[in-house]
Design an enzyme around this catalytic site. Sequence first.
Site, PDB file in Angstrom:
ATOM      1  N   THR A   1       0.821  -1.205   0.000  1.00 48.29           N
ATOM      2  CA  THR A   1       0.000   0.000   0.000  1.00 48.29           C
ATOM      3  C   THR A   1       0.860   1.262   0.000  1.00 48.29           C
ATOM      4  O   THR A   1       0.544   2.244  -0.676  1.00 48.29           O
ATOM      5  CB  THR A   1      -0.940   0.000   1.208  1.00 48.29           C
ATOM      6  OG1 THR A   1      -1.715  -1.211   1.198  1.00 48.29           O
ATOM      7  CG2 THR A   1      -1.874   1.191   1.191  1.00 48.29           C
ATOM      8  N   GLU A   2       1.947   1.231   0.742  1.00 53.81           N
ATOM      9  CA  GLU A   2       2.807   2.409   0.844  1.00 53.81           C
ATOM     10  C   GLU A   2       3.636   2.650  -0.416  1.00 53.81           C
ATOM     11  O   GLU A   2       3.811   3.801  -0.828  1.00 53.81           O
ATOM     12  CB  GLU A   2       3.754   2.271   2.049  1.00 53.81           C
ATOM     13  CG  GLU A   2       3.078   2.353   3.403  1.00 53.81           C
ATOM     14  CD  GLU A   2       2.688   3.778   3.765  1.00 53.81           C
ATOM     15  OE1 GLU A   2       3.085   4.723   3.050  1.00 53.81           O
ATOM     16  OE2 GLU A   2       1.965   3.952   4.765  1.00 53.81           O
ATOM     17  N   SER A   3       4.166   1.580  -1.012  1.00 51.43           N
ATOM     18  CA  SER A   3       5.157   1.785  -2.078  1.00 51.43           C
ATOM     19  C   SER A   3       5.035   0.843  -3.258  1.00 51.43           C
ATOM     20  O   SER A   3       5.821   0.963  -4.203  1.00 51.43           O
ATOM     21  CB  SER A   3       6.561   1.629  -1.484  1.00 51.43           C
ATOM     22  OG  SER A   3       6.779   0.279  -1.065  1.00 51.43           O
TER      23      SER A   3
ATOM     24  N   TYR B   1      -6.967   4.000   3.006  1.00 54.51           N
ATOM     25  CA  TYR B   1      -5.754   3.258   3.372  1.00 54.51           C
ATOM     26  C   TYR B   1      -6.113   2.004   4.173  1.00 54.51           C
ATOM     27  O   TYR B   1      -5.595   0.914   3.909  1.00 54.51           O
ATOM     28  CB  TYR B   1      -4.845   4.174   4.197  1.00 54.51           C
ATOM     29  CG  TYR B   1      -3.501   3.582   4.567  1.00 54.51           C
ATOM     30  CD1 TYR B   1      -2.423   3.667   3.704  1.00 54.51           C
ATOM     31  CD2 TYR B   1      -3.313   2.960   5.806  1.00 54.51           C
ATOM     32  CE1 TYR B   1      -1.181   3.133   4.052  1.00 54.51           C
ATOM     33  CE2 TYR B   1      -2.085   2.436   6.160  1.00 54.51           C
ATOM     34  CZ  TYR B   1      -1.022   2.528   5.276  1.00 54.51           C
ATOM     35  OH  TYR B   1       0.202   1.999   5.627  1.00 54.51           O
TER      36      TYR B   1
END
Length: 358
Positions: A215-217, A345
Amino acid sequence: MVKWLFKHLNLFAFCAVLAVPTASTYADNLPDNFDQLPDDVQAVLLDFLEPPPADVWGPNGEVSGTHTMVRYLDDFHTLVKIDFERGLIRVETRGAEEPLLQLRQAIVGTLLTPADPREIDLYTATDFGLTGRPFLAGQVKDQEGQVIEYPWRAQRYADYLLTRSLVKTRDGYLIEIPMVSQHKQVSANLYRPFVDAAAQRYRISPALILAVIETESSFNPFAVSPARAYGLMQVMQKTAGRDVMAKIHGKDHAPSRQYLLDPRNNIETGTAYLSILRDSYLAGIKGDRKREYCMIAAYNGGAGQLLRTFHRDRNKALAQINSMSEDKLYRYLTTRHPKEETRRYLEKVIARKQKYGE
């Protein structure tokens, strides 16, 4: 501000760079202590020293993001963009003296980019290094379906692409290289030893760590956000990073950029911060699933914001959370949290966690 800046740089070199902002002088004159400088000074340096590609690319110039990596080669006449979310690599030339040769070199260099982000300077436009195991190994396969790990195979695949996939544009040439459909799973397997070690140390689910990374990268080890969050788990140096250094390692300083761009360190630090959220900032929340929902939301939007979603008084916020069922808490966070980014998120992390085994 200016006096402080000149105190930390070689005055002559800095003035020379301002006068002639070329790729070579820019690379040579970034100060050795760049990562230890305050953020505002770093921003000034980058604004002055980074040669803009606008002369070649105009309004179509691109920059790296958390899910993409963009580099300019050959004095900014060649662009390489790796989109980790879409699974697509674009290599394009504009105004190059030898466009096909430079396109070929950029393809080979990209396919052989080493897995350790510390070996690559994201702030320069110099050529990729060709040492170490490629981080794209397994994420891209050649025309025979083979993993590309060695120069000869990368060169042969580049030649194949030049004959089969070359697109002529108004100002140069373009080639798009698809990554394998399961490229994120390939990356997950690459980092799994680091994930398992951190998961065991901090008692965090490996599936949760992998879901946060995606999700972040999108498993981009070179990820750097505009807010200067670094690496796979997008760790902020002076907030989450400093918290981990203080509470876990007993050190009164923030981790460096190089430290956070090391995948092992990044995963360890990001996982440690999840444990701090669980054991410190969100202590008192009852129920593993509810605690996890709150940890995920707090990792994105902050623990204070998470608690204030329920009540400004911490104890009353905890009491309200504990009075809810798991399903009600999830619905509340995904509809009532003040930040839309955090609402989405949480949904993304929970959905992605399932495909990693939990």
